[in-house]
Design a protein around this motif. Structure first.
Motif, PDB file in Angstrom:
ATOM      1  N   ARG A   1       0.833  -1.166  -0.004  1.00 11.90           N
ATOM      2  CA  ARG A   1       0.121  -0.068   0.016  1.00 11.90           C
ATOM      3  C   ARG A   1       0.901   1.231   0.008  1.00 11.90           C
ATOM      4  O   ARG A   1       1.839   1.422  -0.742  1.00 11.90           O
ATOM      5  CB  ARG A   1      -0.930  -0.028   1.057  1.00 11.90           C
ATOM      6  CG  ARG A   1      -1.914  -1.016   1.000  1.00 11.90           C
ATOM      7  CD  ARG A   1      -2.975  -1.435   2.190  1.00 11.90           C
ATOM      8  NE  ARG A   1      -3.289   0.011   2.811  1.00 11.90           N
ATOM      9  CZ  ARG A   1      -4.624   0.559   2.889  1.00 11.90           C
ATOM     10  NH1 ARG A   1      -5.659   0.012   2.153  1.00 11.90           N
ATOM     11  NH2 ARG A   1      -4.820   1.703   3.551  1.00 11.90           N
ATOM     12  N   ARG A   2       0.544   2.156   0.945  1.00 12.66           N
ATOM     13  CA  ARG A   2       1.434   3.463   0.850  1.00 12.66           C
ATOM     14  C   ARG A   2       2.703   3.490   1.702  1.00 12.66           C
ATOM     15  O   ARG A   2       3.370   4.232   1.681  1.00 12.66           O
ATOM     16  CB  ARG A   2       0.591   4.393   1.332  1.00 12.66           C
ATOM     17  CG  ARG A   2      -0.728   4.663   0.390  1.00 12.66           C
ATOM     18  CD  ARG A   2      -1.356   5.813   0.687  1.00 12.66           C
ATOM     19  NE  ARG A   2      -1.776   6.360   1.924  1.00 12.66           N
ATOM     20  CZ  ARG A   2      -3.055   5.869   2.558  1.00 12.66           C
ATOM     21  NH1 ARG A   2      -3.723   5.010   1.720  1.00 12.66           N
ATOM     22  NH2 ARG A   2      -3.371   5.878   3.707  1.00 12.66           N
ATOM     23  N   GLY A   3       2.894   2.167   2.181  1.00 16.40           N
ATOM     24  CA  GLY A   3       4.490   2.209   3.072  1.00 16.40           C
ATOM     25  C   GLY A   3       4.265   2.853   4.305  1.00 16.40           C
ATOM     26  O   GLY A   3       5.523   3.115   4.594  1.00 16.40           O
ATOM     27  N   ILE A   4       3.363   3.004   4.860  1.00 14.74           N
ATOM     28  CA  ILE A   4       3.266   3.680   6.472  1.00 14.74           C
ATOM     29  C   ILE A   4       2.502   2.510   7.309  1.00 14.74           C
ATOM     30  O   ILE A   4       1.490   2.297   7.159  1.00 14.74           O
ATOM     31  CB  ILE A   4       2.629   4.896   6.206  1.00 14.74           C
ATOM     32  CG1 ILE A   4       3.096   5.824   5.557  1.00 14.74           C
ATOM     33  CG2 ILE A   4       2.621   5.441   7.498  1.00 14.74           C
ATOM     34  CD1 ILE A   4       2.303   7.186   4.884  1.00 14.74           C
ATOM     35  N   LEU A   5       3.251   2.288   8.195  1.00 17.81           N
ATOM     36  CA  LEU A   5       2.891   1.230   9.323  1.00 17.81           C
ATOM     37  C   LEU A   5       2.972   1.768  10.734  1.00 17.81           C
ATOM     38  O   LEU A   5       3.997   2.254  11.056  1.00 17.81           O
ATOM     39  CB  LEU A   5       3.351  -0.042   9.171  1.00 17.81           C
ATOM     40  CG  LEU A   5       3.365  -1.025  10.183  1.00 17.81           C
ATOM     41  CD1 LEU A   5       1.945  -1.607  10.103  1.00 17.81           C
ATOM     42  CD2 LEU A   5       4.227  -2.533  10.007  1.00 17.81           C
ATOM     43  N   VAL A   6       1.933   1.973  11.386  1.00 15.71           N
ATOM     44  CA  VAL A   6       1.881   2.212  12.678  1.00 15.71           C
ATOM     45  C   VAL A   6       1.689   0.968  13.611  1.00 15.71           C
ATOM     46  O   VAL A   6       0.616   0.091  13.409  1.00 15.71           O
ATOM     47  CB  VAL A   6       1.065   3.183  13.245  1.00 15.71           C
ATOM     48  CG1 VAL A   6       1.083   3.911  14.675  1.00 15.71           C
ATOM     49  CG2 VAL A   6       1.399   4.780  12.444  1.00 15.71           C
TER      50      VAL A   6
ATOM     51  N   ARG B   1      10.005  -4.042  16.032  1.00 12.44           N
ATOM     52  CA  ARG B   1      11.075  -3.286  15.478  1.00 12.44           C
ATOM     53  C   ARG B   1      11.969  -4.344  14.684  1.00 12.44           C
ATOM     54  O   ARG B   1      12.586  -4.058  13.899  1.00 12.44           O
ATOM     55  CB  ARG B   1      11.805  -2.525  16.377  1.00 12.44           C
ATOM     56  CG  ARG B   1      11.325  -1.610  17.280  1.00 12.44           C
ATOM     57  CD  ARG B   1      12.249  -0.627  18.095  1.00 12.44           C
ATOM     58  NE  ARG B   1      11.764   0.487  18.779  1.00 12.44           N
ATOM     59  CZ  ARG B   1      11.105   0.148  20.046  1.00 12.44           C
ATOM     60  NH1 ARG B   1      11.228  -1.092  20.644  1.00 12.44           N
ATOM     61  NH2 ARG B   1      10.387   1.301  20.503  1.00 12.44           N
ATOM     62  N   GLU B   2      12.313  -5.390  15.378  1.00 12.03           N
ATOM     63  CA  GLU B   2      13.002  -6.680  14.673  1.00 12.03           C
ATOM     64  C   GLU B   2      12.306  -6.934  13.345  1.00 12.03           C
ATOM     65  O   GLU B   2      13.341  -6.959  12.422  1.00 12.03           O
ATOM     66  CB  GLU B   2      12.856  -7.839  15.437  1.00 12.03           C
ATOM     67  CG  GLU B   2      13.819  -7.944  16.534  1.00 12.03           C
ATOM     68  CD  GLU B   2      13.592  -9.290  17.468  1.00 12.03           C
ATOM     69  OE1 GLU B   2      13.518  -9.391  18.703  1.00 12.03           O
ATOM     70  OE2 GLU B   2      13.140 -10.422  16.982  1.00 12.03           O
ATOM     71  N   VAL B   3      11.243  -7.133  13.251  1.00  7.55           N
ATOM     72  CA  VAL B   3      10.577  -7.571  11.939  1.00  7.55           C
ATOM     73  C   VAL B   3      10.803  -6.438  11.081  1.00  7.55           C
ATOM     74  O   VAL B   3      11.079  -6.529   9.706  1.00  7.55           O
ATOM     75  CB  VAL B   3       9.033  -7.762  12.104  1.00  7.55           C
ATOM     76  CG1 VAL B   3       8.497  -8.355  10.690  1.00  7.55           C
ATOM     77  CG2 VAL B   3       8.878  -9.291  12.907  1.00  7.55           C
ATOM     78  N   GLY B   4      10.536  -5.185  11.468  1.00  6.33           N
ATOM     79  CA  GLY B   4      10.905  -4.013  10.819  1.00  6.33           C
ATOM     80  C   GLY B   4      12.282  -3.919   9.698  1.00  6.33           C
ATOM     81  O   GLY B   4      12.189  -3.226   8.949  1.00  6.33           O
TER      82      GLY B   4
ATOM     83  N   PRO C   1      13.018  -2.496   5.008  1.00  6.94           N
ATOM     84  CA  PRO C   1      13.641  -0.888   5.045  1.00  6.94           C
ATOM     85  C   PRO C   1      12.738   0.274   4.189  1.00  6.94           C
ATOM     86  O   PRO C   1      12.697   1.448   4.545  1.00  6.94           O
ATOM     87  CB  PRO C   1      14.817  -1.166   4.403  1.00  6.94           C
ATOM     88  CG  PRO C   1      14.827  -2.490   3.300  1.00  6.94           C
ATOM     89  CD  PRO C   1      13.952  -3.216   4.150  1.00  6.94           C
ATOM     90  N   GLY C   2      11.907  -0.300   3.377  1.00  6.09           N
ATOM     91  CA  GLY C   2      11.198   0.532   2.564  1.00  6.09           C
ATOM     92  C   GLY C   2       9.838   1.143   3.316  1.00  6.09           C
ATOM     93  O   GLY C   2       9.205   2.012   2.687  1.00  6.09           O
TER      94      GLY C   2
END
Ligand code: IPM
Ligand code: MN
Length: 351
Positions: free
Chosen positions: A175-180, A200-203, A207-208
């Motif tokens: 989608r738009r690449g923003i995850l909270v 954070r680990e999975v993040g 990187p995008g």
């Protein structure tokens, strides 16, 4: 052929699911490659009062034979909610490892948001759906004495958090690449920091994706104040439940939003339902908004591989609303039947 187990359930559940089935039938009339086969089950609070259970003992085995499950709503004042829900919906979610609860909220054309300046509003909540705060680990002691106590443990497993968080990152990437990530690690000091750590680990694998954590209380307020800031939100079972009701409300009405309970690994059938409940106050009056159930039907079609039909159903729903057919919760006067006929009319090109 997609075999669909239909559980109307309680209150307005059977009414909105009936509407959704009519729309699904129209979708398959329009596109013969969409072959659907419905089998209805009467499992509900009414069934409970007759049989002492919400579904038969082999209910899950019965459902396992189906490709997918289409559910209305569970809960009625004659049976305590925790009994009805832990007797039907929650065992299905858990037994079929439907660990992703996907809850899209979008401001459909023709729908008015309660916010004065909603802007573009297109948020998907990914809710963990098999563990967390919805756990049956616990109990009561000293019942009926002044020392009575109750304990219910939240269960957060590395596997459970990792898989739902990874799903959310993948979705944000498409989608738009923003995850909270919804957290509450300031107050809940053991499980929530664990959730944050895994988030954070999975993040690091994505990187995008622009990822951040927000405390759920502030996040709820921010969704109301600036919904356009959000794309995908991932949260635990309870936080995801609460936040998805907020995203549904700001997108016009909780009568519209759908909920897909997914086993992304496809070992078990997934379950599709509106996010709203059984609404005893308006049950039986034929005025419930079928939109949530119809949007859920669209998600069902998508999951079954009928991407075109899925989009057509959602477009038809939007067109019916733009055309002025609105139920009471949307400020209109249309009945469930009128709304359904409008959607079917848009689909089949007549009305
Ligand atoms: C939902 C409902 C259920 C939940 C209840 C009825 C147990 O609120 O699907 O959002 O909390 O999961
Ligand atoms: Mn809920």
């Amino acid at each position: 052929m997609t075999r669909i187990a239909v559980i109307g359930g309680d209150g307005i559940g059977p009414e909105v699911v009936g509407a959704g089935m009519r729309v699904l039938e129209a979708a398959s009339e329009l596109d013969p490659s969409v072959e659907l086969d419905f089998t209805e089950f009467p499992w509900s609070c009414g069934y409970y009062l007759e049989h002492g259970r919400m579904m038969p003992e082999n209910g899950l085995e019965t459902l396992e034979e189906f490709d997918t499950i289409y559910l209305g709503a569970v809960g009625w004042p004659t049976v305590p909610d925790h009994v009805s829900l832990w007797g039907l919906l929650l065992p299905i979610r858990r037994g079929f490892d439907q660990y992703v609860n996907l809850r899209p909220a979008r401001l459909l054309r023709g729908v008015e948001s309660p916010l004065s300046e909603p802007g573009a509003l297109d948020i998907t909540v990914v809710r963990e759906n098999t563990e967390g705060e919805y756990s049956d680990a616990g109990g009561r002691m000293y019942v009926g004495t002044p020392y009575e106590m109750a304990i219910q443990e939240s269960i957060f497993t590395r596997r459970g958090v990792e898989r739902v968080v990874r799903y959310a990152y993948e979705l944000a990437k498409e989608r738009r690449g923003i995850l909270v990530g919804a957290t509450k690690s300031n107050g809940i000091s053991i499980t929530m920091p664990f959730f944050d750590e895994i988030f954070r680990e999975v993040g690091s694998e994505f990187p995008g994706v622009e990822a951040s954590l927000m405390h759920a209380d502030a996040l709820a307020a921010r969704i109301v104040l600036r919904p356009r800031d959000f794309d995908v939100i991932v949260g635990s079972n309870l936080l995801g439940d609460l936040l998805s009701e907020v995203t549904a409300a700001v997108s016009g009405s909780i009568g519209i939003a759908p909920s897909a309970n997914l086993d992304p690994d496809r070992r078990f059938p997934s379950l599709f339902e509106p996010i709203h409940g059984s609404a005893p106050d308006i049950a039986g009056q034929g005025v419930a908004n079928p939109s949530g159930a119809i949007w859920a039907a669209s998600l069902l079609l998508e999951h079954a591989g009928h991407t075109g039909a899925s989009q057509r159903v959602l477009d038809a729903l939007e067109a019916a609303i733009v055309g002025g057919t609105r139920t009471r919760d949307l400020g209109g006067v249309a009945t469930t039947d009128e709304m359904t006929r409008a959607v079917v009319g848009e689909l089949l090109g007549s009305d």
